[in-house]
Design a protein around this motif. Sequence first.
Motif, PDB file in Angstrom:
ATOM      1  N   ASN A 106     -18.527 -23.472  14.488  1.00 53.01           N
ATOM      2  CA  ASN A 106     -18.376 -24.602  15.419  1.00 53.01           C
ATOM      3  C   ASN A 106     -18.199 -24.112  16.846  1.00 53.01           C
ATOM      4  N   TYR A 107     -17.436 -23.025  16.973  1.00 52.98           N
ATOM      5  CA  TYR A 107     -17.243 -22.458  18.315  1.00 52.98           C
ATOM      6  C   TYR A 107     -18.595 -22.006  18.879  1.00 52.98           C
ATOM      7  N   CYS A 108     -19.356 -21.282  18.077  1.00 57.96           N
ATOM      8  CA  CYS A 108     -20.651 -20.752  18.549  1.00 57.96           C
ATOM      9  C   CYS A 108     -21.594 -21.892  18.926  1.00 57.96           C
ATOM     10  N   LYS A 109     -21.564 -22.925  18.119  1.00 56.16           N
ATOM     11  CA  LYS A 109     -22.441 -24.075  18.364  1.00 56.16           C
ATOM     12  C   LYS A 109     -22.077 -24.739  19.697  1.00 56.16           C
ATOM     13  N   LYS A 110     -20.805 -24.963  19.873  1.00 56.84           N
ATOM     14  CA  LYS A 110     -20.333 -25.672  21.068  1.00 56.84           C
ATOM     15  C   LYS A 110     -20.502 -24.846  22.345  1.00 56.84           C
ATOM     16  N   ASN A 111     -20.313 -23.537  22.222  1.00 57.71           N
ATOM     17  CA  ASN A 111     -20.280 -22.679  23.423  1.00 57.71           C
ATOM     18  C   ASN A 111     -21.528 -21.822  23.600  1.00 57.71           C
ATOM     19  N   LYS A 112     -22.500 -22.029  22.717  1.00 62.11           N
ATOM     20  CA  LYS A 112     -23.740 -21.241  22.744  1.00 62.11           C
ATOM     21  C   LYS A 112     -23.466 -19.734  22.671  1.00 62.11           C
ATOM     22  N   SER A 113     -22.461 -19.372  21.909  1.00 58.87           N
ATOM     23  CA  SER A 113     -22.180 -17.942  21.697  1.00 58.87           C
ATOM     24  C   SER A 113     -23.008 -17.472  20.504  1.00 58.87           C
ATOM     25  N   LYS A 114     -23.405 -16.219  20.553  1.00 59.99           N
ATOM     26  CA  LYS A 114     -24.150 -15.654  19.421  1.00 59.99           C
ATOM     27  C   LYS A 114     -23.159 -15.183  18.358  1.00 59.99           C
ATOM     28  N   LEU A 115     -23.679 -14.956  17.165  1.00 58.07           N
ATOM     29  CA  LEU A 115     -22.776 -14.598  16.069  1.00 58.07           C
ATOM     30  C   LEU A 115     -23.345 -13.452  15.229  1.00 58.07           C
ATOM     31  N   LYS A 149     -19.248 -15.335  -0.003  1.00 56.93           N
ATOM     32  CA  LYS A 149     -20.202 -14.722   0.934  1.00 56.93           C
ATOM     33  C   LYS A 149     -21.521 -15.493   0.914  1.00 56.93           C
ATOM     34  N   LEU A 150     -21.943 -15.876  -0.298  1.00 58.59           N
ATOM     35  CA  LEU A 150     -23.195 -16.621  -0.417  1.00 58.59           C
ATOM     36  C   LEU A 150     -23.059 -18.005   0.234  1.00 58.59           C
ATOM     37  N   ILE A 151     -21.913 -18.638   0.043  1.00 56.94           N
ATOM     38  CA  ILE A 151     -21.673 -19.943   0.684  1.00 56.94           C
ATOM     39  C   ILE A 151     -21.760 -19.785   2.204  1.00 56.94           C
ATOM     40  N   GLU A 152     -21.175 -18.702   2.721  1.00 61.05           N
ATOM     41  CA  GLU A 152     -21.214 -18.473   4.180  1.00 61.05           C
ATOM     42  C   GLU A 152     -22.663 -18.327   4.653  1.00 61.05           C
ATOM     43  N   GLU A 153     -23.455 -17.575   3.888  1.00 58.88           N
ATOM     44  CA  GLU A 153     -24.873 -17.409   4.272  1.00 58.88           C
ATOM     45  C   GLU A 153     -25.576 -18.768   4.298  1.00 58.88           C
ATOM     46  N   LYS A 154     -25.251 -19.602   3.315  1.00 57.02           N
ATOM     47  CA  LYS A 154     -25.888 -20.926   3.265  1.00 57.02           C
ATOM     48  C   LYS A 154     -25.444 -21.801   4.439  1.00 57.02           C
ATOM     49  N   MET A 155     -24.180 -21.650   4.828  1.00 60.69           N
ATOM     50  CA  MET A 155     -23.686 -22.421   5.988  1.00 60.69           C
ATOM     51  C   MET A 155     -24.503 -22.051   7.224  1.00 60.69           C
ATOM     52  N   LEU A 156     -24.793 -20.767   7.362  1.00 58.92           N
ATOM     53  CA  LEU A 156     -25.568 -20.310   8.523  1.00 58.92           C
ATOM     54  C   LEU A 156     -26.996 -20.837   8.469  1.00 58.92           C
ATOM     55  N   LYS A 162     -29.330 -24.456  15.441  1.00 62.41           N
ATOM     56  CA  LYS A 162     -28.325 -24.760  16.477  1.00 62.41           C
ATOM     57  C   LYS A 162     -27.599 -23.539  17.041  1.00 62.41           C
ATOM     58  N   ILE A 163     -27.629 -22.408  16.316  1.00 61.37           N
ATOM     59  CA  ILE A 163     -27.002 -21.204  16.890  1.00 61.37           C
ATOM     60  C   ILE A 163     -27.894 -19.973  16.671  1.00 61.37           C
ATOM     61  N   LYS A 164     -27.607 -18.938  17.452  1.00 58.77           N
ATOM     62  CA  LYS A 164     -28.324 -17.673  17.274  1.00 58.77           C
ATOM     63  C   LYS A 164     -27.391 -16.723  16.561  1.00 58.77           C
ATOM     64  N   PHE A 165     -27.858 -16.199  15.435  1.00 60.79           N
ATOM     65  CA  PHE A 165     -26.992 -15.319  14.662  1.00 60.79           C
ATOM     66  C   PHE A 165     -27.816 -14.244  13.969  1.00 60.79           C
ATOM     67  N   VAL A 166     -27.110 -13.287  13.387  1.00 68.67           N
ATOM     68  CA  VAL A 166     -27.733 -12.357  12.451  1.00 68.67           C
ATOM     69  C   VAL A 166     -26.677 -12.065  11.397  1.00 68.67           C
ATOM     70  N   ASN A 229     -30.209  -7.150  21.780  1.00 68.73           N
ATOM     71  CA  ASN A 229     -30.164  -8.608  21.744  1.00 68.73           C
ATOM     72  C   ASN A 229     -30.799  -9.119  20.440  1.00 68.73           C
ATOM     73  N   PHE A 230     -30.317  -8.584  19.346  1.00 62.58           N
ATOM     74  CA  PHE A 230     -30.950  -8.781  18.036  1.00 62.58           C
ATOM     75  C   PHE A 230     -30.236  -9.895  17.249  1.00 62.58           C
ATOM     76  N   TYR A 231     -30.659 -11.126  17.522  1.00 59.84           N
ATOM     77  CA  TYR A 231     -30.042 -12.271  16.828  1.00 59.84           C
ATOM     78  C   TYR A 231     -31.185 -13.187  16.402  1.00 59.84           C
ATOM     79  N   ASN A 232     -31.863 -12.820  15.317  1.00 64.40           N
ATOM     80  CA  ASN A 232     -33.075 -13.558  14.962  1.00 64.40           C
ATOM     81  C   ASN A 232     -32.884 -14.515  13.783  1.00 64.40           C
ATOM     82  N   ASN A 233     -31.639 -14.861  13.517  1.00 61.10           N
ATOM     83  CA  ASN A 233     -31.290 -15.822  12.456  1.00 61.10           C
ATOM     84  C   ASN A 233     -31.765 -15.370  11.077  1.00 61.10           C
ATOM     85  N   GLN A 234     -31.735 -14.051  10.868  1.00 57.36           N
ATOM     86  CA  GLN A 234     -32.147 -13.538   9.561  1.00 57.36           C
ATOM     87  C   GLN A 234     -31.029 -12.734   8.905  1.00 57.36           C
ATOM     88  N   THR A 235     -31.282 -12.367   7.655  1.00 54.95           N
ATOM     89  CA  THR A 235     -30.288 -11.620   6.877  1.00 54.95           C
ATOM     90  C   THR A 235     -30.849 -10.246   6.527  1.00 54.95           C
TER      91      THR A 235
END
Length: 310
Positions: A106-115, A149-156, A162-166, A229-235
Amino acid sequence: MKIIITGSCGHIGSYVVENLSKIKKVKTAILIDNLKSNRFNSIFNLKNKPKIFFFQRDLTNKKSLNDFKNVDLIIHCASITTAAASFKNKNEMYYNNIECMKTVINYCKKNKSKLIHISSTSIYGKSSNLVSESDTHLIKPQSPYADIKLIEEKMLNKIKRKIKFVSFRFGTITGISKGMRFHTAVNKFCLDASLNRGITIYKTAYNQVRPYLSVRDAFKVFKFCIEKNFYNNQTYNALSGNYSVGQIIAKIKRYKKKVKIKYISSPIMNKINFIVSTKKLKNAGLNLNSEIITDIKNTINLFKNIKNEM
Ligand SMILES: NC(=O)c1ccc[n+]([C@@H]2O[C@H](COP(=O)([O-])OP(=O)(O)OC[C@H]3O[C@@H](n4cnc5c(N)ncnc54)[C@H](O)[C@@H]3O)[C@@H](O)[C@H]2O)c1
């Protein structure tokens, strides 16, 4: 840039904090930990570059990050992490880890922070000669910890747009840090060998191969993401190597000649053997190759002045 490191007092977080000055882009780091694990020593004598702030916060509180502004990245390490014990404290673990994840997302979404999110290779719960990220049929968590851990991956995955993560599926961590723990395979074996109390091994596990990640390579993963700057929303799987218990014992015996072995049974992953592929991360430009024997040597060395016999 300004980053937040959650779970900064833990095994991985404390190593990252100690080495942060090696990532020139990071100018300010905000460390968050609820200190429930009592690892105060992780914040002893911190270096003064980059600028480091520590806040005792519990991330299960939805508002715990709200007062931090202009944060470019969160490295999320806060979790209750004991896989074997997760059968006993299942409810606490589900609540804690999922609520932490919600606060961070939620923080990342609201503040456009990467994760940068850390998952685990323990989500693979079926035997396989080579398992890669796309082998979804081999995903079968064998413990509440792995299931979370799997639930967390699914949340992402749900919030992908909406967010940039890896997200990285880390192998079991080896190596020393201020906040290191001794409940996972290699470190526990080193401790048992050093205290001369016999290495405890799950029956049937001697030849089973599992993925391990040196904490030095874990750091390289974070450094790589920040620098590229490697945040391509992948696992990605992240490991230094796949080893059998027998191979690990042989490495320990190089530094500790007389090692007693005790066999026990365990509720998790008793008969599963899997080798994890590193191809996807290599193709992305990151080759992890730290030798875990160095971690073994360094860990055993921590106890070098302890005599086992009078
Ligand atoms: N250590 C491994 O072998 C390994 C392997 C694969 C993945 N991982 C994952 O990497 C991450 C970091 O692992 P680690 O080994 O450093 O764990 P750790 O247990 O050593 O540290 C976790 C830290 O998180 C803190 N924490 C827990 N709940 C919190 C909360 N509600 N609010 C604030 N702080 C909280 C704890 O106090 C602790 O200092 C975890 O997500 C873990 O599941 C670890």
